[in-house]
Write a protein that holds these residues in place. Sequence first.
Motif, PDB file in Angstrom:
ATOM      1  N   ALA A   3       0.845  -1.197   0.000  1.00 31.30           N
ATOM      2  CA  ALA A   3       0.000   0.000   0.000  1.00 31.30           C
ATOM      3  C   ALA A   3       0.872   1.235   0.000  1.00 31.30           C
ATOM      4  O   ALA A   3       1.991   1.226   0.506  1.00 31.30           O
ATOM      5  N   ILE A   4       0.361   2.285  -0.597  1.00 31.63           N
ATOM      6  CA  ILE A   4       1.038   3.571  -0.586  1.00 31.63           C
ATOM      7  C   ILE A   4      -0.030   4.644  -0.416  1.00 31.63           C
ATOM      8  O   ILE A   4      -1.131   4.524  -0.933  1.00 31.63           O
ATOM      9  N   SER A   5       0.272   5.649   0.358  1.00 30.52           N
ATOM     10  CA  SER A   5      -0.683   6.721   0.620  1.00 30.52           C
ATOM     11  C   SER A   5       0.034   8.055   0.507  1.00 30.52           C
ATOM     12  O   SER A   5       1.175   8.179   0.940  1.00 30.52           O
ATOM     13  N   SER A   6      -0.630   9.030  -0.086  1.00 27.65           N
ATOM     14  CA  SER A   6       0.003  10.335  -0.238  1.00 27.65           C
ATOM     15  C   SER A   6      -1.033  11.414  -0.460  1.00 27.65           C
ATOM     16  O   SER A   6      -2.019  11.212  -1.138  1.00 27.65           O
ATOM     17  N   GLY A   7      -0.782  12.570   0.118  1.00 29.82           N
ATOM     18  CA  GLY A   7      -1.611  13.727  -0.172  1.00 29.82           C
ATOM     19  C   GLY A   7      -1.113  14.447  -1.418  1.00 29.82           C
ATOM     20  O   GLY A   7      -1.780  15.315  -1.941  1.00 29.82           O
ATOM     21  N   ASN A   8       0.100  14.089  -1.881  1.00 31.12           N
ATOM     22  CA  ASN A   8       0.684  14.696  -3.073  1.00 31.12           C
ATOM     23  C   ASN A   8       0.450  13.788  -4.267  1.00 31.12           C
ATOM     24  O   ASN A   8       1.352  13.080  -4.710  1.00 31.12           O
ATOM     25  N   ALA A   9      -0.753  13.787  -4.762  1.00 34.71           N
ATOM     26  CA  ALA A   9      -1.111  12.915  -5.879  1.00 34.71           C
ATOM     27  C   ALA A   9      -2.209  13.579  -6.692  1.00 34.71           C
ATOM     28  O   ALA A   9      -2.842  14.529  -6.245  1.00 34.71           O
ATOM     29  N   THR A  10      -2.410  13.063  -7.905  1.00 37.86           N
ATOM     30  CA  THR A  10      -3.558  13.478  -8.704  1.00 37.86           C
ATOM     31  C   THR A  10      -4.386  12.241  -9.005  1.00 37.86           C
ATOM     32  O   THR A  10      -3.859  11.131  -9.113  1.00 37.86           O
ATOM     33  N   LEU A  11      -5.676  12.436  -9.135  1.00 38.92           N
ATOM     34  CA  LEU A  11      -6.599  11.360  -9.451  1.00 38.92           C
ATOM     35  C   LEU A  11      -7.454  11.818 -10.619  1.00 38.92           C
ATOM     36  O   LEU A  11      -8.053  12.903 -10.566  1.00 38.92           O
ATOM     37  N   THR A  12      -7.453  11.029 -11.677  1.00 42.27           N
ATOM     38  CA  THR A  12      -8.288  11.317 -12.841  1.00 42.27           C
ATOM     39  C   THR A  12      -9.298  10.186 -12.963  1.00 42.27           C
ATOM     40  O   THR A  12      -8.929   9.016 -13.001  1.00 42.27           O
ATOM     41  N   TYR A  13     -10.573  10.547 -12.992  1.00 39.75           N
ATOM     42  CA  TYR A  13     -11.654   9.572 -13.050  1.00 39.75           C
ATOM     43  C   TYR A  13     -12.460   9.804 -14.319  1.00 39.75           C
ATOM     44  O   TYR A  13     -13.035  10.876 -14.495  1.00 39.75           O
ATOM     45  N   ASN A  14     -12.442   8.816 -15.212  1.00 42.34           N
ATOM     46  CA  ASN A  14     -13.184   8.914 -16.473  1.00 42.34           C
ATOM     47  C   ASN A  14     -12.839  10.211 -17.218  1.00 42.34           C
ATOM     48  O   ASN A  14     -13.715  10.954 -17.641  1.00 42.34           O
ATOM     49  N   SER A  15     -11.539  10.500 -17.298  1.00 45.36           N
ATOM     50  CA  SER A  15     -10.978  11.679 -17.975  1.00 45.36           C
ATOM     51  C   SER A  15     -11.240  12.989 -17.245  1.00 45.36           C
ATOM     52  O   SER A  15     -10.959  14.059 -17.773  1.00 45.36           O
ATOM     53  N   GLN A  16     -11.800  12.937 -16.035  1.00 47.77           N
ATOM     54  CA  GLN A  16     -12.071  14.148 -15.260  1.00 47.77           C
ATOM     55  C   GLN A  16     -11.071  14.238 -14.106  1.00 47.77           C
ATOM     56  O   GLN A  16     -11.027  13.363 -13.248  1.00 47.77           O
ATOM     57  N   LEU A  17     -10.260  15.295 -14.082  1.00 46.29           N
ATOM     58  CA  LEU A  17      -9.329  15.514 -12.986  1.00 46.29           C
ATOM     59  C   LEU A  17     -10.122  15.874 -11.737  1.00 46.29           C
ATOM     60  O   LEU A  17     -10.985  16.751 -11.775  1.00 46.29           O
ATOM     61  N   VAL A  18      -9.851  15.204 -10.643  1.00 50.95           N
ATOM     62  CA  VAL A  18     -10.525  15.480  -9.376  1.00 50.95           C
ATOM     63  C   VAL A  18      -9.693  16.531  -8.644  1.00 50.95           C
ATOM     64  O   VAL A  18      -8.619  16.233  -8.110  1.00 50.95           O
ATOM     65  N   GLY A  19     -10.181  17.758  -8.644  1.00 48.41           N
ATOM     66  CA  GLY A  19      -9.452  18.861  -8.036  1.00 48.41           C
ATOM     67  C   GLY A  19      -9.575  18.906  -6.528  1.00 48.41           C
ATOM     68  O   GLY A  19      -8.790  19.542  -5.853  1.00 48.41           O
ATOM     69  N   ALA A  20     -10.555  18.239  -5.980  1.00 48.60           N
ATOM     70  CA  ALA A  20     -10.832  18.289  -4.547  1.00 48.60           C
ATOM     71  C   ALA A  20     -10.190  17.129  -3.792  1.00 48.60           C
ATOM     72  O   ALA A  20     -10.648  16.734  -2.737  1.00 48.60           O
ATOM     73  N   LEU A  21      -9.105  16.565  -4.322  1.00 53.67           N
ATOM     74  CA  LEU A  21      -8.452  15.410  -3.711  1.00 53.67           C
ATOM     75  C   LEU A  21      -7.663  15.826  -2.476  1.00 53.67           C
ATOM     76  O   LEU A  21      -6.817  16.717  -2.539  1.00 53.67           O
ATOM     77  N   ALA A  22      -7.927  15.183  -1.356  1.00 52.51           N
ATOM     78  CA  ALA A  22      -7.171  15.432  -0.127  1.00 52.51           C
ATOM     79  C   ALA A  22      -6.124  14.347   0.096  1.00 52.51           C
ATOM     80  O   ALA A  22      -5.008  14.630   0.521  1.00 52.51           O
ATOM     81  N   ASN A  23      -6.469  13.101  -0.198  1.00 49.81           N
ATOM     82  CA  ASN A  23      -5.585  11.980   0.068  1.00 49.81           C
ATOM     83  C   ASN A  23      -6.046  10.787  -0.763  1.00 49.81           C
ATOM     84  O   ASN A  23      -7.233  10.628  -1.012  1.00 49.81           O
ATOM     85  N   VAL A  24      -5.110   9.949  -1.171  1.00 53.19           N
ATOM     86  CA  VAL A  24      -5.474   8.729  -1.898  1.00 53.19           C
ATOM     87  C   VAL A  24      -4.556   7.603  -1.454  1.00 53.19           C
ATOM     88  O   VAL A  24      -3.372   7.810  -1.207  1.00 53.19           O
ATOM     89  N   THR A  25      -5.139   6.425  -1.315  1.00 49.34           N
ATOM     90  CA  THR A  25      -4.402   5.227  -0.922  1.00 49.34           C
ATOM     91  C   THR A  25      -4.729   4.121  -1.914  1.00 49.34           C
ATOM     92  O   THR A  25      -5.898   3.937  -2.269  1.00 49.34           O
ATOM     93  N   THR A  26      -3.720   3.398  -2.353  1.00 49.82           N
ATOM     94  CA  THR A  26      -3.950   2.232  -3.207  1.00 49.82           C
ATOM     95  C   THR A  26      -3.427   0.997  -2.489  1.00 49.82           C
ATOM     96  O   THR A  26      -2.504   1.070  -1.677  1.00 49.82           O
ATOM     97  N   SER A  27      -4.029  -0.140  -2.797  1.00 56.24           N
ATOM     98  CA  SER A  27      -3.633  -1.398  -2.183  1.00 56.24           C
ATOM     99  C   SER A  27      -3.683  -2.512  -3.215  1.00 56.24           C
ATOM    100  O   SER A  27      -4.690  -2.661  -3.913  1.00 56.24           O
TER     101      SER A  27
END
Length: 126
Positions: A3-27
């Motif tokens: 797992a990795i977690s970071s507040g310094n990331a970008t998330l794009t969902y269905n070609s839409q950049l999520v500007g309101a991202l606070a944190n993301v974790t993948t596993s």
Amino acid sequence: MAAISSGNATLTYNSQLVGALANVTTSCANDMIECTAINDQRKKYLAGSAGTTATAELFYDQGDVGVAAIETQSLNPTAVTLTIVYATGMTISGSAFVTGFDVTASTGDICRATANFQFTGTVTIT
């Protein structure tokens, strides 16, 4: 499980950049299949199917096109492209379903949402 977690990331969902991202974790996790013979003294395992999930903490802003797209998909999920790029340059991308979307509102605090994703099929990690 890795797992990795970071507040310094970008998330794009269905070609839409999520500007309101606070944190993301993948596993990334592998199912293990026990294959111990009756006379073995120690358990033995084979690697089974692998799976990848992601959880994103968002500032709940329905004016953010990415947040709105995730919320909409949580009501009628279909697999769409999810791409996460961490500050390290690591990218995780693939088709994913929204498996949960929870909104939390506390008095005197920012309204937040937690979105859960399940990747399906091939996941690319670069």
